[in-house]
Design a protein around this motif. Structure first.
Motif, PDB file in Angstrom:
ATOM      1  N   UNK A  12       0.732  -1.314  -0.015  1.00 32.42           N
ATOM      2  CA  UNK A  12      -0.131  -0.121   0.029  1.00 32.42           C
ATOM      3  C   UNK A  12       0.996   1.397   0.170  1.00 32.42           C
ATOM      4  N   UNK A  13       1.930   1.036   0.504  1.00 36.87           N
ATOM      5  CA  UNK A  13       2.998   2.346   0.713  1.00 36.87           C
ATOM      6  C   UNK A  13       3.119   2.820  -1.107  1.00 36.87           C
ATOM      7  N   UNK A  14       3.532   1.569  -1.872  1.00 38.52           N
ATOM      8  CA  UNK A  14       3.864   1.779  -3.212  1.00 38.52           C
ATOM      9  C   UNK A  14       2.706   2.441  -3.914  1.00 38.52           C
ATOM     10  N   UNK A  15       1.559   2.084  -3.510  1.00 39.95           N
ATOM     11  CA  UNK A  15       0.111   2.516  -4.036  1.00 39.95           C
ATOM     12  C   UNK A  15       0.088   4.034  -3.923  1.00 39.95           C
ATOM     13  N   UNK A  49       7.415  -5.087  -9.024  1.00 41.28           N
ATOM     14  CA  UNK A  49       8.283  -5.483  -8.454  1.00 41.28           C
ATOM     15  C   UNK A  49       8.621  -4.675  -6.910  1.00 41.28           C
ATOM     16  N   UNK A  50       8.203  -3.598  -7.148  1.00 37.46           N
ATOM     17  CA  UNK A  50       8.421  -2.733  -5.945  1.00 37.46           C
ATOM     18  C   UNK A  50       7.236  -3.307  -4.977  1.00 37.46           C
ATOM     19  N   UNK A  51       5.757  -3.703  -5.428  1.00 34.89           N
ATOM     20  CA  UNK A  51       5.063  -4.367  -4.406  1.00 34.89           C
ATOM     21  C   UNK A  51       5.761  -5.562  -3.739  1.00 34.89           C
ATOM     22  N   UNK A  59      11.204  -4.646   4.870  1.00 35.73           N
ATOM     23  CA  UNK A  59      10.766  -3.885   3.959  1.00 35.73           C
ATOM     24  C   UNK A  59      11.850  -2.697   3.428  1.00 35.73           C
ATOM     25  N   UNK A  60      11.663  -2.357   2.259  1.00 33.48           N
ATOM     26  CA  UNK A  60      12.648  -1.099   1.945  1.00 33.48           C
ATOM     27  C   UNK A  60      11.596   0.246   2.409  1.00 33.48           C
ATOM     28  N   UNK A  61      12.231   1.389   2.147  1.00 35.00           N
ATOM     29  CA  UNK A  61      11.534   2.578   2.347  1.00 35.00           C
ATOM     30  C   UNK A  61      11.182   3.170   0.868  1.00 35.00           C
ATOM     31  N   UNK A  62       9.960   2.844   0.568  1.00 32.47           N
ATOM     32  CA  UNK A  62       9.464   3.202  -0.932  1.00 32.47           C
ATOM     33  C   UNK A  62       9.738   4.801  -1.239  1.00 32.47           C
ATOM     34  N   UNK A  63      10.385   5.192  -2.385  1.00 29.46           N
ATOM     35  CA  UNK A  63      10.311   6.779  -2.706  1.00 29.46           C
ATOM     36  C   UNK A  63      10.277   6.753  -4.023  1.00 29.46           C
TER      37      UNK A  63
END
Length: 175
Positions: A12-15, A49-51, A59-63
């Motif tokens: 959901x962070x990627x979303x 791939x990000x999800x 988990x990584x820190x998405x940006x």
């Protein structure tokens, strides 16, 4: 009932980033591959791939920058696959590998884009990472999964092939 807390889906962070990152990721890919459908396909692969990466522990820190990094790797993977395919076809045809020296000059941007699009996937990858992305050769080597020496040799051949074709187009004949 378990005392474990229910964790939200990390995907959901990627979303949450999707709307702002999509133009950046797609623009990055399109500017490097020059083909809309390929850029669209690779963009979709980036977000998938990000999800998947966000579901790993930790988990990584998405940006947006992180997503562009994934895009770079997806593009390199695409070029690697194309290069393997072309290498196999050349081997079947009995064609030797190309080998020449380096070249630096000022370039017409439209002709340069056309010439880059005509290069083999391996040549496009090394030239894009080195000159469009501005990565140092050791980082290009790491991204391509090659040794430093092999990357320098590939870069030399790629610049020579680029120079030869560019000269043909701008001067009206073979270099």
């Amino acid at each position: 009932m378990s005392s474990d807390k229910v964790r939200p889906d990390p995907g959901l962070t990627v979303l949450d980033l999707y709307d702002t990152a999509l133009p950046e990721v797609y623009g990055y890919l399109l500017s490097r591959c020059g083909r809309r459908t390929l850029a669209e396909d690779l963009t979709a692969e980036v977000f998938l791939a990000a999800v998947q990466a966000c579901r790993r522990r930790p988990p990584p820190t998405p940006s947006t920058g992180w997503l562009v990094g994934i895009a770079r790797h997806k593009l390199v993977d695409h070029w690697r696959a194309l290069e393997r395919e072309e290498r196999g076809l050349r081997a079947l045809d009995g064609q030797p590998a190309r080998d020449e020296d380096p070249w630096d000059s000022e370039l017409d941007a439209l002709v340069a884009r056309e010439v880059l699009d005509e290069q083999s996937p391996a040549h496009r990858a090394v030239l894009t990472l080195r000159y469009l992305d501005g990565l140092p050769v050791p980082e290009v080597a790491r991204d391509l999964g090659r040794t430093l020496h092999a990357t320098e040799a590939l870069l030399t051949r790629a610049r020579a092939a680029f120079r030869r074709r560019y000269t043909e187009l701008t001067e009206g004949g073979p270099a």
